[in-house]
Scaffold this motif. Structure first.
Motif, mmCIF file in Angstrom:
data_model
loop_
_atom_site.group_PDB
_atom_site.id
_atom_site.type_symbol
_atom_site.label_atom_id
_atom_site.label_comp_id
_atom_site.label_asym_id
_atom_site.label_seq_id
_atom_site.Cartn_x
_atom_site.Cartn_y
_atom_site.Cartn_z
ATOM 1 N N ARG A 47 0.822 -1.197 0.000
ATOM 2 C CA ARG A 47 0.000 0.000 0.000
ATOM 3 C C ARG A 47 0.863 1.258 0.000
ATOM 4 O O ARG A 47 0.563 2.248 -0.676
ATOM 5 C CB ARG A 47 -0.922 -0.005 1.224
ATOM 6 N N TYR A 48 1.950 1.240 0.756
ATOM 7 C CA TYR A 48 2.864 2.384 0.809
ATOM 8 C C TYR A 48 3.462 2.658 -0.571
ATOM 9 O O TYR A 48 3.530 3.813 -1.011
ATOM 10 C CB TYR A 48 3.973 2.101 1.816
ATOM 11 N N ASP A 92 -5.594 3.413 5.445
ATOM 12 C CA ASP A 92 -4.904 2.918 4.236
ATOM 13 C C ASP A 92 -3.557 2.265 4.533
ATOM 14 O O ASP A 92 -2.722 2.110 3.662
ATOM 15 C CB ASP A 92 -4.721 4.059 3.216
ATOM 16 N N TRP A 93 -3.295 1.901 5.800
ATOM 17 C CA TRP A 93 -2.082 1.192 6.195
ATOM 18 C C TRP A 93 -0.836 2.062 6.198
ATOM 19 O O TRP A 93 0.260 1.571 6.450
ATOM 20 C CB TRP A 93 -1.816 -0.028 5.303
ATOM 21 N N THR A 94 -0.958 3.354 5.894
ATOM 22 C CA THR A 94 0.250 4.198 5.845
ATOM 23 C C THR A 94 0.273 5.235 6.960
ATOM 24 O O THR A 94 1.066 6.164 6.931
ATOM 25 C CB THR A 94 0.359 4.917 4.482
ATOM 26 N N SER A 95 -0.637 5.116 7.918
ATOM 27 C CA SER A 95 -0.662 6.053 9.041
ATOM 28 C C SER A 95 -1.081 5.304 10.284
ATOM 29 O O SER A 95 -1.505 4.143 10.220
ATOM 30 C CB SER A 95 -1.633 7.211 8.758
ATOM 31 N N ALA A 100 2.175 1.934 -3.454
ATOM 32 C CA ALA A 100 1.133 2.451 -4.340
ATOM 33 C C ALA A 100 0.820 3.912 -4.037
ATOM 34 O O ALA A 100 0.664 4.736 -4.945
ATOM 35 C CB ALA A 100 -0.129 1.602 -4.224
ATOM 36 N N LYS A 101 0.726 4.256 -2.753
ATOM 37 C CA LYS A 101 0.359 5.616 -2.362
ATOM 38 C C LYS A 101 1.408 6.637 -2.767
ATOM 39 O O LYS A 101 1.082 7.758 -3.177
ATOM 40 C CB LYS A 101 0.133 5.672 -0.854
ATOM 41 N N TYR A 102 2.679 6.245 -2.667
ATOM 42 C CA TYR A 102 3.742 7.214 -2.923
ATOM 43 C C TYR A 102 4.444 7.017 -4.265
ATOM 44 O O TYR A 102 5.513 7.572 -4.500
ATOM 45 C CB TYR A 102 4.758 7.174 -1.770
#
Length: 259
Positions: free
Chosen positions: A149-150, A255-258, A152-154
């Motif tokens: 997920r990280y 979203d698993w990044t925070s 993909a997000k960044y």
């Protein structure tokens, strides 16, 4: 109540960590505790309370009896907590608060786990502990989802992301070479990590921690009498711990990044 500089660690000990097929939970507790006793120049009978952290109770019995039975300690309060990966940390917090409250002068915090003989391989199987929120995901599987997920997000490609993670593994294994009692002592290269078998994509074998048997122990006392035991006391400045009432993945928008 602030505990800053009111509590001192005056002795520490730990066992060798790894696949300790040669010993049981009691042996690990003895290794760590005896080293801590010697380090702090105290004896078991000097301890006024014990705080024990163990996440796998069926392996060790009920409450803090593994410590009491192993070290032949009796007649004092002994409390066990089970707080997943933070069990040892929680034991140290409990010990520090017991000293800061001025209830005791000398206490012991000890954590121990004997995982290799239990059949738990670190890969969660079967139904979770909660009938609604299934918690039996594997450790690698959980963190693999976070990594993916990280990326993909960044806007990080899987190849770039895996190479970045590989540097963490290289650093961790390098640090292990400085610790005689660490589970692993082998230096790795980024190439070694990238070529390792995949456990849960994008995490490979060397991205995942090993399941270790081990124990650690700390002797704590009041800051004003710490130099009675050592000329190098470690003064506790504070501690941190938090629990959420809702599983992170069940929170809307998570979203698993925070946090």
């Amino acid at each position: 109540m602030s505990i800053k500089d009111k509590v001192a660690i005056v002795g520490m000990g730990c066992s060798k960590f790894g696949e300790r097929w040669d010993c049981g939970l009691s042996d690990l507790i003895i290794e760590a505790s005896c080293e801590a006793f010697e380090n702090a120049h105290v004896k078991p009978e000097d301890i006024q309370a014990v705080f024990f952290g163990e996440g796998n109770q069926p392996n060790g019995g009920t409450g803090a009896t593994p410590v009491a039975d192993t070290l032949k300690m009796s007649g004092i309060p002994m409390m066990r907590n089970e707080n997943f990966c933070a069990s040892g940390h929680a034991a140290l917090i409990q010990a520090a608060l017991a000293i800061a409250s001025e209830e005791y002068d000398v206490v012991m915090a000890v954590g121990a786990e004997k995982l290799k003989d239990t059949g738990y391989g670190g890969l969660g199987v079967g139904r979770g502990w909660n009938p609604v929120f299934k918690t039996r995901r594997t450790g690698p599987g959980s963190f693999a989802m976070i990594a993916s997920r990280y990326f993909a997000k960044y806007g990080i490609s899987p190849e770039e992301g895996k190479a970045l993670l590989a540097k963490i593994a290289v650093k961790n294994h390098h640090n292990g070479t400085f610790a005689p009692k660490a589970h692993f002592h082998k230096e790795l290269t980024v190439e070694d990590v990238l070529k390792a078998p995949i456990i849960a994509c994008p995490l490979g074998l060397f991205d995942c921690c090993g399941n270790s048997d081990g124990s650690a122990c700390a002797i704590l006392t009041r800051a004003d009498i710490a130099e009675k035991y050592t000329d190098r006391p470690i003064y506790i400045k504070g501690y941190g711990m938090a629990v959420d009432s809702t599983l992170s993945q069940s929170r809307p928008g998570f979203d698993w990044t925070s946090h």
